[in-house]
Write a protein that holds these residues in place. Structure first.
Motif, PDB file in Angstrom:
ATOM      1  N   PRO A 503       0.810  -1.220   0.000  1.00 56.16           N
ATOM      2  CA  PRO A 503       0.000   0.000   0.000  1.00 56.16           C
ATOM      3  C   PRO A 503       0.843   1.271   0.000  1.00 56.16           C
ATOM      4  CG  PRO A 503       0.164  -0.842   2.227  1.00 56.16           C
ATOM      5  CD  PRO A 503       0.962  -1.780   1.363  1.00 56.16           C
ATOM      6  N   ALA A 504       0.267   2.319  -0.540  1.00 55.49           N
ATOM      7  CA  ALA A 504       0.772   3.681  -0.363  1.00 55.49           C
ATOM      8  C   ALA A 504      -0.220   4.373   0.569  1.00 55.49           C
ATOM      9  CB  ALA A 504       0.864   4.408  -1.699  1.00 55.49           C
ATOM     10  N   PRO A 505       0.244   5.339   1.373  1.00 56.16           N
ATOM     11  CA  PRO A 505       1.559   5.990   1.321  1.00 56.16           C
ATOM     12  C   PRO A 505       2.615   5.363   2.214  1.00 56.16           C
ATOM     13  CG  PRO A 505       0.114   7.192   2.802  1.00 56.16           C
ATOM     14  CD  PRO A 505      -0.700   6.064   2.261  1.00 56.16           C
ATOM     15  N   THR A 506       2.354   4.191   2.791  1.00 56.28           N
ATOM     16  CA  THR A 506       3.297   3.653   3.779  1.00 56.28           C
ATOM     17  C   THR A 506       4.432   2.838   3.177  1.00 56.28           C
ATOM     18  OG1 THR A 506       1.785   1.794   4.079  1.00 56.28           O
ATOM     19  CG2 THR A 506       1.596   3.623   5.630  1.00 56.28           C
ATOM     20  N   ALA A 507       4.130   1.993   2.190  1.00 56.42           N
ATOM     21  CA  ALA A 507       5.114   0.993   1.779  1.00 56.42           C
ATOM     22  C   ALA A 507       5.477   0.999   0.305  1.00 56.42           C
ATOM     23  CB  ALA A 507       4.597  -0.406   2.157  1.00 56.42           C
ATOM     24  N   MET A 508       4.642   1.588  -0.561  1.00 54.43           N
ATOM     25  CA  MET A 508       4.872   1.429  -1.991  1.00 54.43           C
ATOM     26  C   MET A 508       6.156   2.105  -2.460  1.00 54.43           C
ATOM     27  SD  MET A 508       2.411   2.251  -5.281  1.00 54.43           S
ATOM     28  CE  MET A 508       0.961   1.614  -4.455  1.00 54.43           C
ATOM     29  N   LYS A 509       6.357   3.358  -2.072  1.00 48.06           N
ATOM     30  CA  LYS A 509       7.555   4.058  -2.524  1.00 48.06           C
ATOM     31  C   LYS A 509       8.831   3.393  -2.006  1.00 48.06           C
ATOM     32  CE  LYS A 509       9.667   8.648  -2.810  1.00 48.06           C
ATOM     33  NZ  LYS A 509       9.443  10.100  -2.641  1.00 48.06           N
ATOM     34  N   LEU A 513      11.737   1.828  -4.492  1.00 48.54           N
ATOM     35  CA  LEU A 513      13.146   2.243  -4.394  1.00 48.54           C
ATOM     36  C   LEU A 513      14.035   1.038  -4.082  1.00 48.54           C
ATOM     37  CD1 LEU A 513      12.706   5.608  -2.447  1.00 48.54           C
ATOM     38  CD2 LEU A 513      13.329   5.327  -4.853  1.00 48.54           C
ATOM     39  N   GLU A 514      13.531   0.126  -3.256  1.00 48.86           N
ATOM     40  CA  GLU A 514      14.284  -1.089  -2.938  1.00 48.86           C
ATOM     41  C   GLU A 514      14.461  -1.962  -4.183  1.00 48.86           C
ATOM     42  OE1 GLU A 514      13.091  -5.247  -0.830  1.00 48.86           O
ATOM     43  OE2 GLU A 514      12.609  -3.437   0.314  1.00 48.86           O
ATOM     44  N   LEU A 515      13.406  -2.115  -4.962  1.00 50.65           N
ATOM     45  CA  LEU A 515      13.489  -2.936  -6.172  1.00 50.65           C
ATOM     46  C   LEU A 515      14.435  -2.319  -7.201  1.00 50.65           C
ATOM     47  CD1 LEU A 515       9.696  -3.782  -6.422  1.00 50.65           C
ATOM     48  CD2 LEU A 515      11.523  -5.474  -6.141  1.00 50.65           C
ATOM     49  N   ILE A 516      14.365  -1.003  -7.366  1.00 52.53           N
ATOM     50  CA  ILE A 516      15.281  -0.329  -8.307  1.00 52.53           C
ATOM     51  C   ILE A 516      16.714  -0.465  -7.826  1.00 52.53           C
ATOM     52  CG2 ILE A 516      15.902   1.887  -9.342  1.00 52.53           C
ATOM     53  CD1 ILE A 516      12.916   2.686  -9.062  1.00 52.53           C
ATOM     54  N   ALA A 517      16.929  -0.299  -6.514  1.00 51.36           N
ATOM     55  CA  ALA A 517      18.281  -0.428  -5.953  1.00 51.36           C
ATOM     56  C   ALA A 517      18.811  -1.846  -6.137  1.00 51.36           C
ATOM     57  CB  ALA A 517      18.264  -0.045  -4.473  1.00 51.36           C
ATOM     58  N   GLY A 518      17.910  -2.841  -6.033  1.00 51.49           N
ATOM     59  CA  GLY A 518      18.334  -4.222  -6.237  1.00 51.49           C
ATOM     60  C   GLY A 518      18.850  -4.455  -7.646  1.00 51.49           C
ATOM     61  N   GLU A 519      18.149  -3.914  -8.648  1.00 50.60           N
ATOM     62  CA  GLU A 519      18.626  -4.029 -10.030  1.00 50.60           C
ATOM     63  C   GLU A 519      19.944  -3.283 -10.207  1.00 50.60           C
ATOM     64  OE1 GLU A 519      17.113  -5.996 -12.398  1.00 50.60           O
ATOM     65  OE2 GLU A 519      15.853  -6.552 -10.689  1.00 50.60           O
ATOM     66  N   ALA A 607      -0.690  -1.894 -10.556  1.00 49.90           N
ATOM     67  CA  ALA A 607      -0.877  -0.895  -9.497  1.00 49.90           C
ATOM     68  C   ALA A 607      -1.933   0.117  -9.895  1.00 49.90           C
ATOM     69  CB  ALA A 607       0.449  -0.190  -9.190  1.00 49.90           C
ATOM     70  N   SER A 608      -2.479   0.776  -8.877  1.00 50.26           N
ATOM     71  CA  SER A 608      -3.396   1.895  -9.106  1.00 50.26           C
ATOM     72  C   SER A 608      -2.637   3.209  -9.194  1.00 50.26           C
ATOM     73  CB  SER A 608      -4.415   1.972  -7.963  1.00 50.26           C
ATOM     74  OG  SER A 608      -3.759   2.197  -6.724  1.00 50.26           O
ATOM     75  N   ALA A 609      -1.341   3.190  -8.862  1.00 49.93           N
ATOM     76  CA  ALA A 609      -0.585   4.432  -8.671  1.00 49.93           C
ATOM     77  C   ALA A 609       0.400   4.693  -9.801  1.00 49.93           C
ATOM     78  CB  ALA A 609       0.183   4.380  -7.356  1.00 49.93           C
ATOM     79  N   ASP A 610       0.480   5.968 -10.188  1.00 49.92           N
ATOM     80  CA  ASP A 610       1.569   6.423 -11.041  1.00 49.92           C
ATOM     81  C   ASP A 610       2.775   6.745 -10.173  1.00 49.92           C
ATOM     82  OD1 ASP A 610       0.372   6.383 -13.670  1.00 49.92           O
ATOM     83  OD2 ASP A 610      -0.935   7.991 -12.958  1.00 49.92           O
ATOM     84  N   TRP A 611       3.922   6.979 -10.832  1.00 51.91           N
ATOM     85  CA  TRP A 611       5.144   7.288 -10.087  1.00 51.91           C
ATOM     86  C   TRP A 611       5.232   8.805  -9.892  1.00 51.91           C
ATOM     87  CZ3 TRP A 611       9.217   3.442 -12.536  1.00 51.91           C
ATOM     88  CH2 TRP A 611       8.888   2.142 -12.116  1.00 51.91           C
ATOM     89  N   LEU A 616       2.317   8.415  -4.466  1.00 46.43           N
ATOM     90  CA  LEU A 616       3.147   7.596  -3.585  1.00 46.43           C
ATOM     91  C   LEU A 616       3.156   8.107  -2.154  1.00 46.43           C
ATOM     92  CD1 LEU A 616       6.170   7.048  -6.010  1.00 46.43           C
ATOM     93  CD2 LEU A 616       4.228   5.525  -5.603  1.00 46.43           C
ATOM     94  N   GLU A 617       2.855   9.389  -1.948  1.00 43.46           N
ATOM     95  CA  GLU A 617       2.976   9.968  -0.607  1.00 43.46           C
ATOM     96  C   GLU A 617       1.687  10.569  -0.066  1.00 43.46           C
ATOM     97  OE1 GLU A 617       6.104  12.801  -1.070  1.00 43.46           O
ATOM     98  OE2 GLU A 617       7.664  11.292  -1.338  1.00 43.46           O
ATOM     99  N   ARG A 618       0.721  10.891  -0.935  1.00 42.24           N
ATOM    100  CA  ARG A 618      -0.467  11.607  -0.461  1.00 42.24           C
ATOM    101  C   ARG A 618      -1.771  10.934  -0.880  1.00 42.24           C
ATOM    102  NH1 ARG A 618       2.961  15.327  -2.495  1.00 42.24           N
ATOM    103  NH2 ARG A 618       1.707  15.800  -4.342  1.00 42.24           N
ATOM    104  N   ARG A 619      -1.687   9.670  -1.285  1.00 36.90           N
ATOM    105  CA  ARG A 619      -2.886   8.928  -1.646  1.00 36.90           C
ATOM    106  C   ARG A 619      -2.828   7.520  -1.073  1.00 36.90           C
ATOM    107  NH1 ARG A 619      -4.741  10.141  -7.927  1.00 36.90           N
ATOM    108  NH2 ARG A 619      -5.058  12.388  -7.693  1.00 36.90           N
TER     109      ARG A 619
END
Length: 702
Positions: A503-509, A513-519, A607-611, A616-619
């Motif tokens: 979920p956002a706003p708690t965990a999605m962002k 970032l963790e997945l991008i950092a992993g790549e 996902a329901s969310a855009d980047w 990511l922070e207010r919905r």
């Protein structure tokens, strides 16, 4: 050196240019081009209401801090007005020099009032007297001691005719305006021997007959205008005891808010132009001069004019998914295995059927659903009302802060509440944008949870026009998370302890970032690393910086972004391994899909969310992992298909503009949306053939 960042507002305008580019294509059917022109105008209406309105508020508050691209609100407004000026000129050049002449050849012709025959004049006069005159309410313009017009509240986004009136005996001059209600059609048809559909614009009819509204005076000059007001007015939730009542005040405030755009013809008489600017409190920055009829968004009705199918694209009707057996219960279908639907190529009907079945199924105990934007005549809301009337526990989270859908959502929420449903008006301080429905059913002495999770709204109308993904499952871990989600948003508990959903706003962002950092880390180690993503908009600075670092490490990053892209592609230092494409076609690209290679054990999400920072922070949003290998492979194929498109795709350039991707010499034309439709049609035909070859015996009832 800071990371490069393209301005959000200018990036949006370049997206609208890509839509306008479709209208400019002479190889498209004529009324499809008209449709795309209308979409650009409708898009611009909302852009001025929300984005320009917000920037004006920043400027007036004295804010000078630059955005991540380095532009202050004042600089952004100046750049916007320059870019919009060029776009408006392009819109009217297209309309006047291409579309209108082509429509005339095809029998669709707007006529001028002074070109009508006597018979046509009588016909229009009869329509005016019977259907227009009773609905008009002229408003007098008051002048102050200096001769300037006093401010006058006129409706936003409606056509208004301004008049100069002369008293014949004294020669005294005064001014008045005539708002044209939205309930009156823009086109008044007239009979013509030459044309299949000839018409006059309603504003011309009103201007021609304006004398009828002012007995004893002469209308010596007229002009039409249209006002856009600031729609960036938020509910003050901290002080709101009654959110519904507070939202009613917001809707009222929008009607009285400041003018952010004034559309007026280039040939408007000078004194009328001055009076209109004074009554609307508009200056030169707000003025947009049109070389033709204003309010081009109303051309959408013309694009769907009956009797001209030959001027439109061939229909692409939604197909029945091969995973859906007609006549079978949706509960049985989902219990047999997870279902993934690709709309609108595959019909939204199974989602509607699931909720309608649940409304009357005696074993269904509860239905919980988030409603953000719904259809005007919504089968889903009708089903929820029926379910509540049938004694089921129905909980609907109706997001009242869904911009420009607030009034409809208030009305439908009231209907649901009267039927006995439990209504929650979103989450305080956040918009709830997640797309989720949970159905609790009693089966074999136990409770089983069925969930629909998606990327699009529960709106059967837009489900035929927007591309989205639906995921239907009864896996216990997804049902567990769905229950946690609803408990959190209705009971004000924390979005914690999820097993699958992110979920956002708690965990999605943090997860992204963790997945991008992993790549990024795998690429640094010389291992294969790849990211594919499809979003409507990319604006969040932290996500952009993480993608830049991934590119610098050697990660292959391929992004399909329909609209705003603040990441600068093609930068030798920052983004040499990032490719960004945008696909504009007959369906609005709306699905959000993410793929991370993860060392050969990929993670795939819808996902329901855009980047964007707001998502990511207010919905309240949801990112849903798709774990079934076959469904994962299907989503990856969808992602990769867009990068093969050489018909409707554009490549984003380093300066933020776009360049259409052309097929190479000898390469066959490939259109992603046509490919998806043909796939869905072939799969539906194959499944239908398979069923026709299968004999199913009648079994005696026990």
């Amino acid at each position: 050196m800071p990371a490069p960042y393209l301005n959000r507002e200018l990036s949006w305008l370049e997206f609208n240019q890509r839509v306008l580019n479709e209208a400019l294509r002479s190889d498209l059917p004529l009324l499809e081009r008209v449709k795309f022109l209308a979409i650009t105008a409708s898009n611009m209406d909302e852009f001025f209401q929300v984005r320009v309105g917000g920037l004006i508020l920043m400027q007036r508050s004295g804010r000078k801090a630059p955005d991540p691209s380095g532009m202050t609100p004042q600089q952004q407004l100046q750049a916007i007005h320059r870019r919009v000026g060029r776009m408006v000129d392009d819109q009217y050049e297209l309309l006047n020099e291409s579309l209108l002449p082509e429509m005339a050849k095809s029998g669709i012709r707007p006529l001028k009032m002074d070109h009508l025959t006597g018979t046509q004049m009588d016909q229009v006069a009869a329509v005016f007297e019977d259907s227009v005159f009773p609905l008009l309410t002229p408003l007098a313009v008051a002048l102050n001691a200096d001769g300037a017009a006093e401010p006058l509240l006129v409706p936003a986004l409606q056509l208004i005719v301004a008049c100069r009136l002369v008293e014949p005996d004294t020669g005294a001059t005064r001014y008045a305006v005539i708002p044209i209600p939205e309930t009156i059609t823009r086109r008044v048809p007239v009979k013509s021997s030459e044309d299949t559909h000839a018409f006059v614009w309603i504003e011309d009819v009103v201007a021609w007959h304006a004398d009828d509204l002012f007995p004893g005076e002469k209308v010596s000059a007229t002009t039409c205008f249209r006002v856009t007001r600031n729609g960036d007015i938020a509910v003050q939730e901290e002080d709101a005891i009654d959110l519904a009542g507070e939202m009613e005040e917001v809707l009222t405030a929008r009607r009285f808010s400041d003018t952010v755009r004034l559309e007026m013809p280039k040939n408007a008489p000078r004194d009328l132009g001055r009076v209109v600017r004074e009554i609307t409190r508009s200056g030169t920055p707000e003025l947009v001069r049109a070389n033709g009829p204003i309010g081009l968004s109303s051309l959408m009705d013309l694009a769907f004019l009956p009797g001209f199918d030959q001027l439109r694209d061939e229909e692409w009707p939604p197909q029945t998914s091969a995973a859906i057996v007609p006549g079978d219960s949706m509960f049985e279908t989902i219990a047999a295995g997870d279902v993934l639907l690709h709309h609108p190529y595959e019909s939204f009907e199974p989602v509607l059927r699931l909720i309608e079945e649940a409304a009357v199924d005696p074993d269904v105990i509860a239905i919980k659903q988030v409603l953000y934007r719904t259809a005007r005549q919504s089968r889903i809301i009708d089903a929820l009302i029926l379910a509540a009337e049938n004694g089921k526990h129905v909980t609907a989270l109706v997001e009242l802060k869904a911009r420009f859908d607030e009034a409809r959502n208030l009305h439908r929420a009231d209907e649901l509440q009267r039927a006995g449903a439990q209504i929650v008006y979103g989450v305080k301080g956040l918009k709830t944008h997640a797309k989720i429905c949970l159905i609790v059913r009693r089966e074999g002495g136990h409770l089983r949870r069925y969930a629909h999770l998606g990327t699009g709204n529960y709106n059967e109308s837009t489900a035929k026009l927007y591309t989205d993904i639906s995921y239907l499952t009864c896996k216990p871990e997804f049902g567990h998370d769905a229950s946690l989600f609803f408990n959190a948003v209705t009971g004000r508990s924390k979005l914690l302890r999820f097993q699958r959903l992110v979920p956002a706003p708690t965990a999605m962002k943090p997860k992204l970032l963790e997945l991008i950092a992993g790549e990024t880390e795998r690429a640094k180690q010389g291992l294969p690393a790849r990211i594919l993503a499809k979003v409507n908009s990319l604006q969040d600075p932290d996500i952009i910086l993480a993608l830049y670092r991934a590119s610098q490490a050697g990660v292959e990053v391929k992004l399909n972004i329909r609209g705003i892209c603040c990441l600068k592609p093609g930068d030798a230092r920052w983004s040499k391994n990032i490719e960004v494409v945008s696909v504009i076609d007959r369906f609005l690209e709306h699905a959000r899909l993410f793929y991370f290679h993860q060392g050969g054990t990929p993670e795939v999400f819808i996902a329901s969310a855009d980047w964007m920072g707001r998502n990511l922070e207010r919905r309240v949003e949801l990112m849903i992992p798709i774990e079934e290998p076959a469904l994962q492979r299907r989503l990856v194929r969808i992602l990769e298909t867009f990068f093969q498109d050489n018909v409707q795709a554009s490549k984003l350039m380093p300066d933020g503009t776009s360049q259409r991707i052309a097929k190479a010499q000898g390469q066959r034309a490939f259109r992603a949306q046509a490919h998806f439709f043909n796939q869905a049609r072939k799969a539906a035909k194959a499944r239908e053939h398979e069923r026709s070859m299968t004999f199913e015996p009648h079994v005696p009832a026990e």
